[in-house]
Design a protein around this motif. Sequence first.
Motif, PDB file in Angstrom:
ATOM      1  N   MET A 263     -35.960   8.797 -46.019  1.00 25.24           N
ATOM      2  CA  MET A 263     -35.495   9.612 -44.774  1.00 25.24           C
ATOM      3  C   MET A 263     -34.706   8.511 -43.970  1.00 25.24           C
ATOM      4  N   PHE A 264     -33.627   8.899 -43.567  1.00 23.26           N
ATOM      5  CA  PHE A 264     -32.734   8.041 -42.750  1.00 23.26           C
ATOM      6  C   PHE A 264     -33.222   8.240 -41.137  1.00 23.26           C
ATOM      7  N   ASP A 265     -33.004   7.164 -40.406  1.00 22.46           N
ATOM      8  CA  ASP A 265     -33.599   7.397 -39.029  1.00 22.46           C
ATOM      9  C   ASP A 265     -32.385   7.985 -38.247  1.00 22.46           C
ATOM     10  N   LEU A 266     -32.365   8.997 -37.552  1.00 21.86           N
ATOM     11  CA  LEU A 266     -31.161   9.695 -36.939  1.00 21.86           C
ATOM     12  C   LEU A 266     -30.742   8.652 -35.661  1.00 21.86           C
ATOM     13  N   HIS A 267     -31.422   8.137 -35.047  1.00 22.48           N
ATOM     14  CA  HIS A 267     -30.900   7.329 -33.971  1.00 22.48           C
ATOM     15  C   HIS A 267     -30.150   6.180 -34.553  1.00 22.48           C
TER      16      HIS A 267
ATOM     17  N   LEU B 125     -28.331  -1.614 -36.755  1.00 21.38           N
ATOM     18  CA  LEU B 125     -27.757  -1.281 -37.966  1.00 21.38           C
ATOM     19  C   LEU B 125     -28.012  -1.920 -39.208  1.00 21.38           C
ATOM     20  N   SER B 126     -28.653  -3.075 -39.404  1.00 19.98           N
ATOM     21  CA  SER B 126     -29.215  -4.027 -40.252  1.00 19.98           C
ATOM     22  C   SER B 126     -30.266  -3.062 -41.052  1.00 19.98           C
ATOM     23  N   GLN B 127     -31.125  -2.576 -40.118  1.00 19.27           N
ATOM     24  CA  GLN B 127     -32.281  -1.750 -40.558  1.00 19.27           C
ATOM     25  C   GLN B 127     -31.874  -0.540 -41.341  1.00 19.27           C
ATOM     26  N   LEU B 128     -30.874  -0.076 -40.722  1.00 15.28           N
ATOM     27  CA  LEU B 128     -30.177   1.228 -41.533  1.00 15.28           C
ATOM     28  C   LEU B 128     -29.655   0.695 -42.917  1.00 15.28           C
ATOM     29  N   GLU B 129     -29.209  -0.301 -42.821  1.00 17.73           N
ATOM     30  CA  GLU B 129     -28.612  -1.087 -44.390  1.00 17.73           C
ATOM     31  C   GLU B 129     -29.610  -1.035 -45.182  1.00 17.73           C
ATOM     32  N   ALA B 130     -30.929  -1.539 -44.690  1.00 16.41           N
ATOM     33  CA  ALA B 130     -31.983  -1.697 -45.588  1.00 16.41           C
ATOM     34  C   ALA B 130     -32.593  -0.464 -45.956  1.00 16.41           C
ATOM     35  N   GLU B 131     -32.620   0.661 -45.008  1.00 21.74           N
ATOM     36  CA  GLU B 131     -32.858   2.220 -45.412  1.00 21.74           C
ATOM     37  C   GLU B 131     -32.072   2.765 -46.488  1.00 21.74           C
ATOM     38  N   ALA B 132     -30.766   2.480 -46.424  1.00 24.77           N
ATOM     39  CA  ALA B 132     -29.599   2.992 -47.222  1.00 24.77           C
ATOM     40  C   ALA B 132     -29.706   2.293 -48.691  1.00 24.77           C
ATOM     41  N   GLY B 133     -29.974   0.910 -48.511  1.00 21.86           N
ATOM     42  CA  GLY B 133     -30.072   0.112 -49.892  1.00 21.86           C
ATOM     43  C   GLY B 133     -28.627  -0.394 -50.231  1.00 21.86           C
ATOM     44  N   VAL B 134     -27.898  -0.205 -49.201  1.00 22.89           N
ATOM     45  CA  VAL B 134     -26.244  -0.500 -49.511  1.00 22.89           C
ATOM     46  C   VAL B 134     -25.535  -1.249 -48.447  1.00 22.89           C
ATOM     47  N   ARG B 135     -24.435  -1.928 -48.425  1.00 27.98           N
ATOM     48  CA  ARG B 135     -23.916  -2.496 -47.357  1.00 27.98           C
ATOM     49  C   ARG B 135     -22.950  -1.622 -46.585  1.00 27.98           C
TER      50      ARG B 135
ATOM     51  N   GLY C 225     -12.161 -10.482 -39.844  1.00 23.24           N
ATOM     52  CA  GLY C 225     -12.003 -11.346 -38.502  1.00 23.24           C
ATOM     53  C   GLY C 225     -13.151 -11.469 -37.550  1.00 23.24           C
ATOM     54  N   ARG C 226     -13.110 -10.953 -36.354  1.00 26.68           N
ATOM     55  CA  ARG C 226     -14.343 -11.087 -35.464  1.00 26.68           C
ATOM     56  C   ARG C 226     -14.927  -9.731 -35.333  1.00 26.68           C
ATOM     57  N   ARG C 227     -14.258  -8.763 -36.047  1.00 17.00           N
ATOM     58  CA  ARG C 227     -14.835  -7.448 -36.059  1.00 17.00           C
ATOM     59  C   ARG C 227     -15.605  -7.128 -37.322  1.00 17.00           C
ATOM     60  N   VAL C 228     -16.219  -5.678 -37.276  1.00 16.61           N
ATOM     61  CA  VAL C 228     -16.797  -5.259 -38.759  1.00 16.61           C
ATOM     62  C   VAL C 228     -15.966  -3.862 -39.009  1.00 16.61           C
ATOM     63  N   ARG C 229     -16.105  -3.473 -40.007  1.00 20.10           N
ATOM     64  CA  ARG C 229     -15.288  -2.146 -40.536  1.00 20.10           C
ATOM     65  C   ARG C 229     -16.567  -1.800 -41.251  1.00 20.10           C
ATOM     66  N   LEU C 230     -16.389  -0.198 -41.210  1.00 26.30           N
ATOM     67  CA  LEU C 230     -17.493   0.502 -41.949  1.00 26.30           C
ATOM     68  C   LEU C 230     -17.041   0.603 -43.551  1.00 26.30           C
ATOM     69  N   THR C 231     -17.915   0.409 -44.458  1.00 25.00           N
ATOM     70  CA  THR C 231     -17.628   0.387 -45.853  1.00 25.00           C
ATOM     71  C   THR C 231     -17.779   1.809 -46.441  1.00 25.00           C
ATOM     72  N   GLU C 232     -17.037   2.033 -47.404  1.00 23.21           N
ATOM     73  CA  GLU C 232     -17.155   3.466 -48.062  1.00 23.21           C
ATOM     74  C   GLU C 232     -18.346   4.286 -47.821  1.00 23.21           C
ATOM     75  N   GLN C 233     -19.564   3.642 -48.116  1.00 26.51           N
ATOM     76  CA  GLN C 233     -20.867   4.262 -48.089  1.00 26.51           C
ATOM     77  C   GLN C 233     -21.114   4.598 -46.685  1.00 26.51           C
ATOM     78  N   ALA C 234     -20.743   3.772 -45.653  1.00 29.15           N
ATOM     79  CA  ALA C 234     -20.902   3.939 -44.212  1.00 29.15           C
ATOM     80  C   ALA C 234     -20.000   5.125 -44.069  1.00 29.15           C
ATOM     81  N   GLU C 235     -19.001   5.534 -44.515  1.00 27.98           N
ATOM     82  CA  GLU C 235     -18.197   6.482 -44.170  1.00 27.98           C
ATOM     83  C   GLU C 235     -18.856   7.834 -44.597  1.00 27.98           C
TER      84      GLU C 235
END
Length: 302
Positions: free
Chosen positions: A1-5, A37-47, A53-63
């Motif tokens: 179960m993903f954490d809604l927060h 967000l790192s904990q959410l990645e661990a929950e999802a099991g995907v990046r 550059g100095r920013r980040v963008r969402l992966t396809e799985q994040a979308e």
Amino acid sequence: MFDLHRLRLLRELKHRGTLAAVAAALSYAPSSVSQQLSQLEAEAGVRLLEPVGRRVRLTEQAEILVAHTEAVLERLERAEADIAASLTDLTGTLRIASFQTAALALVPTALDLLRERHPHLRVHVTQLEPEKALPALQARDFDLVIAEEYPGNPNPRPAELEQADLLDDPLHLALPAHADSPDTDGPTATLRSLADHPWVMEPEGTAARHWALTLCRNAGFEPDVRFETTDLLLHLRLVERGLAAAFLPDLVWSGQPATPALRRLPRGQRARRVFTVVRRGRGGHPAILACRDALHRTIEPH
């Protein structure tokens, strides 16, 4: 179960663009947002995030996760609306964003009506142009936005937002004082007669500026834009003093007689659309219904 927060933090990142913006909006430390967000990645099991550059963008799985989060939040919006509808007294806070002329001509009377009918409803109003207000609505900074759309310049319509028409606001060519331009040669000829006059327009990048430039170019000239501002009252003052020509909507006079000489615009260009926007699932909330009703009762005499 993903954490809604944590899912909401990922959604915030999509809409706000940077971890720093998410942290500032939610009063968190950027390191805390990153950790969640790192904990959410661990929950999802995907990046979920990748550096650019100095920013980040969402992966396809994040979308994919964000799309599901939007659906969950819409359902929660409906639940909140249902609970509010079950109560006899309308309370809480309603956050409204409105562009300038609607804020001046419509919002004060609507606030009077809301105060009279719902004295315990707290209303916050921010003057903000649609280009900024609509993304802020998606980011949950506002509950309702009063927006505008110029002829031939439709706004993007994200699936997460719902629109409801409010009124068609007539648009006019406002002649600078002492300008001699009879209203007998047709709208395009009248507009072309002002090709050598200075103009006042809204800034580059706004829908109003794009519409105004297109109108002038279709008449065969490039306007000499000497004044740039989103303040349409300043547009009006410059016209009244003979310093500039302008395109002005009816709302700028707030129901009072127009002061400068006005001329018709070409067919299909004579009104802008004014409407309200809420997040999908929020439209049935009693506070939204009350606000929209107050706005419609405000424009009834117009």
